[in-house]
Design a protein around this motif. Structure first.
Motif, short mmCIF file in Angstrom:
data_model
loop_
_atom_site.label_atom_id
_atom_site.label_comp_id
_atom_site.label_asym_id
_atom_site.label_seq_id
_atom_site.Cartn_x
_atom_site.Cartn_y
_atom_site.Cartn_z
N LEU A 71 -85.83 -50.44 -11.86
CA LEU A 71 -86.47 -51.24 -10.82
C LEU A 71 -87.16 -52.49 -11.39
O LEU A 71 -87.11 -53.55 -10.78
CB LEU A 71 -87.48 -50.39 -10.04
N LYS A 72 -87.78 -52.35 -12.55
CA LYS A 72 -88.47 -53.50 -13.16
C LYS A 72 -87.47 -54.58 -13.55
O LYS A 72 -87.74 -55.77 -13.38
CB LYS A 72 -89.27 -53.06 -14.38
N ALA A 73 -86.31 -54.18 -14.05
CA ALA A 73 -85.29 -55.16 -14.44
C ALA A 73 -84.76 -55.90 -13.21
O ALA A 73 -84.57 -57.12 -13.26
CB ALA A 73 -84.15 -54.46 -15.17
N LEU A 74 -84.55 -55.17 -12.12
CA LEU A 74 -84.09 -55.83 -10.89
C LEU A 74 -85.17 -56.75 -10.35
O LEU A 74 -84.88 -57.87 -9.91
CB LEU A 74 -83.68 -54.81 -9.83
N ALA A 75 -86.42 -56.32 -10.39
CA ALA A 75 -87.51 -57.17 -9.92
C ALA A 75 -87.54 -58.48 -10.71
O ALA A 75 -87.61 -59.57 -10.11
CB ALA A 75 -88.85 -56.44 -10.03
N ARG A 76 -87.45 -58.39 -12.03
CA ARG A 76 -87.43 -59.60 -12.87
C ARG A 76 -86.25 -60.50 -12.51
O ARG A 76 -86.41 -61.70 -12.33
CB ARG A 76 -87.36 -59.23 -14.35
N TYR A 111 -77.14 -61.11 1.62
CA TYR A 111 -78.38 -60.93 0.89
C TYR A 111 -78.15 -61.24 -0.59
O TYR A 111 -77.02 -61.12 -1.08
CB TYR A 111 -78.87 -59.48 1.03
N PRO A 112 -79.22 -61.56 -1.32
CA PRO A 112 -79.06 -61.74 -2.77
C PRO A 112 -78.50 -60.46 -3.38
O PRO A 112 -78.98 -59.36 -3.09
CB PRO A 112 -80.49 -62.01 -3.24
N PHE A 113 -77.46 -60.62 -4.20
CA PHE A 113 -76.74 -59.47 -4.74
C PHE A 113 -76.72 -59.55 -6.26
O PHE A 113 -76.27 -60.52 -6.85
CB PHE A 113 -75.30 -59.47 -4.18
N TYR A 114 -77.21 -58.49 -6.89
CA TYR A 114 -77.28 -58.39 -8.34
C TYR A 114 -76.40 -57.23 -8.78
O TYR A 114 -76.48 -56.14 -8.22
CB TYR A 114 -78.74 -58.17 -8.80
N ASP A 116 -74.77 -55.06 -12.14
CA ASP A 116 -74.95 -54.80 -13.56
C ASP A 116 -73.84 -55.46 -14.37
O ASP A 116 -72.66 -55.42 -13.98
CB ASP A 116 -74.97 -53.29 -13.83
N HIS A 117 -74.21 -56.05 -15.49
CA HIS A 117 -73.26 -56.80 -16.32
C HIS A 117 -72.10 -55.94 -16.81
O HIS A 117 -71.06 -56.47 -17.20
CB HIS A 117 -73.99 -57.42 -17.52
N ARG A 118 -72.21 -54.62 -16.76
CA ARG A 118 -71.12 -53.74 -17.20
C ARG A 118 -69.86 -53.94 -16.35
O ARG A 118 -68.77 -53.55 -16.77
CB ARG A 118 -71.56 -52.28 -17.17
N VAL A 119 -70.00 -54.55 -15.21
CA VAL A 119 -68.83 -54.82 -14.35
C VAL A 119 -67.82 -55.68 -15.09
O VAL A 119 -66.61 -55.56 -14.87
CB VAL A 119 -69.25 -55.45 -13.00
N THR A 120 -68.28 -56.53 -16.00
CA THR A 120 -67.37 -57.44 -16.70
C THR A 120 -66.54 -56.71 -17.76
O THR A 120 -65.58 -57.27 -18.27
CB THR A 120 -68.12 -58.60 -17.36
N LYS A 121 -66.90 -55.47 -18.08
CA LYS A 121 -66.14 -54.69 -19.06
C LYS A 121 -64.91 -54.05 -18.44
O LYS A 121 -64.07 -53.51 -19.14
CB LYS A 121 -67.03 -53.60 -19.66
N GLU A 122 -64.83 -54.08 -17.12
CA GLU A 122 -63.73 -53.44 -16.40
C GLU A 122 -62.89 -54.49 -15.70
O GLU A 122 -63.43 -55.42 -15.10
CB GLU A 122 -64.27 -52.45 -15.35
N GLU A 123 -61.57 -54.33 -15.76
CA GLU A 123 -60.69 -55.25 -15.03
C GLU A 123 -60.82 -55.03 -13.54
O GLU A 123 -60.87 -55.97 -12.74
CB GLU A 123 -59.24 -55.05 -15.47
N LYS A 124 -60.86 -53.74 -13.14
CA LYS A 124 -61.01 -53.37 -11.73
C LYS A 124 -62.11 -52.33 -11.60
O LYS A 124 -62.27 -51.48 -12.47
CB LYS A 124 -59.71 -52.81 -11.17
N VAL A 150 -74.99 -62.05 -8.96
CA VAL A 150 -75.69 -62.47 -10.17
C VAL A 150 -75.61 -61.31 -11.14
O VAL A 150 -75.97 -60.17 -10.80
CB VAL A 150 -77.17 -62.81 -9.86
N LEU A 151 -75.12 -61.57 -12.35
CA LEU A 151 -75.03 -60.52 -13.37
C LEU A 151 -76.40 -60.29 -13.98
O LEU A 151 -77.14 -61.24 -14.26
CB LEU A 151 -74.05 -60.92 -14.46
N ALA A 152 -76.74 -59.01 -14.16
CA ALA A 152 -78.03 -58.65 -14.75
C ALA A 152 -77.90 -57.30 -15.44
O ALA A 152 -76.96 -56.54 -15.17
CB ALA A 152 -79.10 -58.59 -13.67
#
Length: 162
Positions: A71-76, A111-114, A116-124, A150-152
């Motif tokens: 939650l703190k990471a998303l808040a930031r 809405y603002p959508f965040y 997780d950066h791990r999505v970029t490790k997967e093609e699909k 937004v990647l986070a």
């Protein structure tokens, strides 16, 4: 199967996707269980959570089924001091979807959508198709683009399950 708003939006933008259906259990609506039901590793099934930020209002977070939201990471990342999960009863009014059927695609409002950066490790990856028991498998780049994500780094590193 009747198309959901999520499916219609992907088709409108000519985004290729595949539907994966499964029988869901009302007592276990977790994304990890959905991954198991469709035979995918939990790292490829992204759950979408609806939260309320103290400064920005509604924000969405999507992360692999085998992660817990920090939650703190998303808040930031979202410019808030704190964020908290939206009460379940408010989810349909805000998103147009039901709990465990929330798709990051095709909501009532953008809405603002965040994500997780791990999505970029997967093609699909697979995300909810807009109703329980339905996942949509699509390209991770397409998901990022169609949702203006937004990647986070959103996962608790000490609580990520293997």
């Amino acid at each position: 199967m009747m198309k959901t708003n999520a499916m219609r939006l992907l088709e409108q933008h000519q985004v290729e996707y595949q539907i994966l259906t499964f029988t869901y259990d009302e007592t276990d609506l977790e994304a990890a269980q959905a991954a198991k039901e469709v035979g995918l590793p939990p790292s490829r099934v992204f759950k979408t959570l609806v939260l309320n930020g103290d400064k920005t209002g509604i924000v969405l977070a999507s992360l692999p089924a085998d992660c817990d939201l920090n939650l703190k990471a998303l808040a930031r990342a979202s410019g808030n001091k704190k964020v908290e999960l939206l009460p379940v009863k408010e989810i349909p009014k805000v998103t147009g979807y039901v709990r465990e059927g929330v798709s990051p695609v095709g909501m009532k409002k953008n809405y603002p959508f965040y994500i997780d950066h791990r999505v970029t490790k997967e093609e699909k990856v697979a995300v909810s198709g807009g109703k329980r028991g339905v996942l949509m498998m699509l390209g991770s780049r397409d998901l990022i683009k169609i949702t203006n994500a937004v990647l986070a780094d959103l996962c608790h590193t000490d609580r990520t399950r293997s």
